[in-house]
Design an enzyme around this catalytic site. Sequence first.
Site, short mmCIF file in Angstrom:
data_model
loop_
_atom_site.label_atom_id
_atom_site.label_comp_id
_atom_site.label_asym_id
_atom_site.label_seq_id
_atom_site.Cartn_x
_atom_site.Cartn_y
_atom_site.Cartn_z
N ASN A 1 37.50 32.70 7.21
CA ASN A 1 38.48 32.68 6.10
C ASN A 1 38.02 33.12 4.88
O ASN A 1 37.04 33.41 4.17
CB ASN A 1 38.38 30.99 5.36
N ASP B 1 41.97 18.36 6.25
CA ASP B 1 40.68 18.54 5.56
C ASP B 1 40.50 17.09 5.16
O ASP B 1 40.89 16.64 3.82
CB ASP B 1 40.66 19.32 4.23
N ASP C 1 46.08 25.90 5.63
CA ASP C 1 44.82 25.76 5.03
C ASP C 1 44.59 24.56 4.32
O ASP C 1 45.59 24.16 3.37
CB ASP C 1 44.26 27.11 4.28
N HIS D 1 34.26 28.09 -2.09
CA HIS D 1 35.52 28.71 -2.21
C HIS D 1 35.67 29.47 -3.44
O HIS D 1 34.77 28.88 -4.67
CB HIS D 1 36.83 27.76 -2.12
N GLY D 2 36.29 30.41 -3.88
CA GLY D 2 36.72 30.90 -5.22
C GLY D 2 36.05 32.12 -5.67
O GLY D 2 35.26 32.94 -4.65
N GLY E 1 34.86 30.15 2.62
CA GLY E 1 34.37 30.67 1.61
C GLY E 1 33.50 32.08 1.98
O GLY E 1 32.53 32.37 1.23
N SER E 2 34.16 32.79 2.62
CA SER E 2 33.54 33.93 3.13
C SER E 2 33.60 35.06 2.12
O SER E 2 33.33 36.32 2.64
CB SER E 2 33.99 34.25 4.50
N SER E 3 34.51 35.01 1.04
CA SER E 3 34.77 36.49 0.48
C SER E 3 33.43 36.89 -0.24
O SER E 3 32.38 36.19 -0.51
CB SER E 3 35.69 36.05 -1.10
N GLU F 1 37.43 19.54 8.83
CA GLU F 1 35.99 19.99 7.89
C GLU F 1 35.18 18.96 8.06
O GLU F 1 35.30 17.70 8.04
CB GLU F 1 36.59 20.46 6.38
P1 13P Z 1 37.21 32.45 -0.41
O1 13P Z 1 37.45 31.69 -1.66
O2 13P Z 1 35.72 32.75 -0.27
O3 13P Z 1 38.01 33.62 -0.35
O4 13P Z 1 37.50 31.64 0.92
C1 13P Z 1 38.65 31.25 1.28
C2 13P Z 1 38.56 29.90 2.09
O5 13P Z 1 37.67 29.49 2.61
C3 13P Z 1 40.04 29.34 2.29
O6 13P Z 1 40.03 27.97 2.95
#
Ligand code: 13P
Length: 334
Positions: A263, A105, A83, A186-187, A221-223, A142
């Site tokens: 992700n 990236d 990643d 992210h995060g 950033g799907s969390s 990306e």
């Molecule tokens: P999150 O930080 O939303 O879990 O996303 C992880 C991500 O996109 C890793 O590339």
Amino acid sequence: MTLCSLREVLDHARAGGYGVGAFNVTDIEQVEAVLDAAAATNSPVIVQTIAGASAFASDELYWDLLLRTVDHYPQIPVVVHLDHGPDFETCKRAVDAGFSSVMIDGSLDPVTHKPTSFEANVEVTKRVVAYARERGVSIEAELGTIGGSKDGATHAEIVLADPEEAKRFVEETGVDALAVAIGTSHGAYKFTSPPDGTVLRMDLIETIAALIPDTHLVMHGSSSLPAHLRAVINAHGGGLPESWGVPDEEKARSTKLGVTKINQGMDSHMAYAAAMRVALAEDPLAADPAPAAKAGRAAMSAIIAERMGIFGQAGHAGDYVGTPVREAAALSLA
Ligand code: 13P
């Protein structure tokens, strides 16, 4: 079937109308958590890791253990993916270590962390494509800049992906998958209120997918940043600020609009950390970290299994057909 190419796993997902979660791992217990969830739900899966993000001093040692762990799960198709490779050298190291997929990236300068030019992004991506493709390894790149912190140390501003640039980028580089910035970050800190269509630009997915139908779109950033996990962490000494992530229904909807790779890192880490903090708090004499890590692994596996149902990958390990990059039998474990 164990180690599979990202291209083939995502092609199968597109044909079947489902998405595949790419789950970030920073330790071997976390690798086991992801693979146990995949085995329990009969899911093809992507295990991904960022160089330098584990507690191991050596990426090569960690990566070797990660790849060997995958061989213990011959019943499921697994992609091992780098990643956010920041440069050609890091991607080359992952290819040489045996990963079946890498992300270059090139959207951010690895030193200044400022957005790069389109041309510089194309140039470094083409170098990685040339090296990886020859070795049967898939490539993600990306375009635009996904916000937040990729590695916990740096912060990037969001620059949305431009659909026409996405088309040109794919024509010039030939990547298998493209991470498109649609407003996510992210995060553990994402949106200041539940996201609507003005901040989470799902419409961009549809527009870009129509222009590059042969390239897989990746949602970073799907969390979701579950409030109940934040509450547990904060009740046990944590201090995570209130924040909203990507709602589960939007992730499920994204797979109908053109996203095949989703992700997720932070939700898994939050589940792991919450369970660990509780286990440590409940046993004041705890010194050996293993029991707490065991609780973390189980909690992480549970949230991932749940997500596999939401993304639609659950149940698809059995109907997956593809050419394995490497069989488990190579290590005589099957
Ligand atoms: P999150 O930080 O939303 O879990 O996303 C992880 C991500 O996109 C890793 O590339």
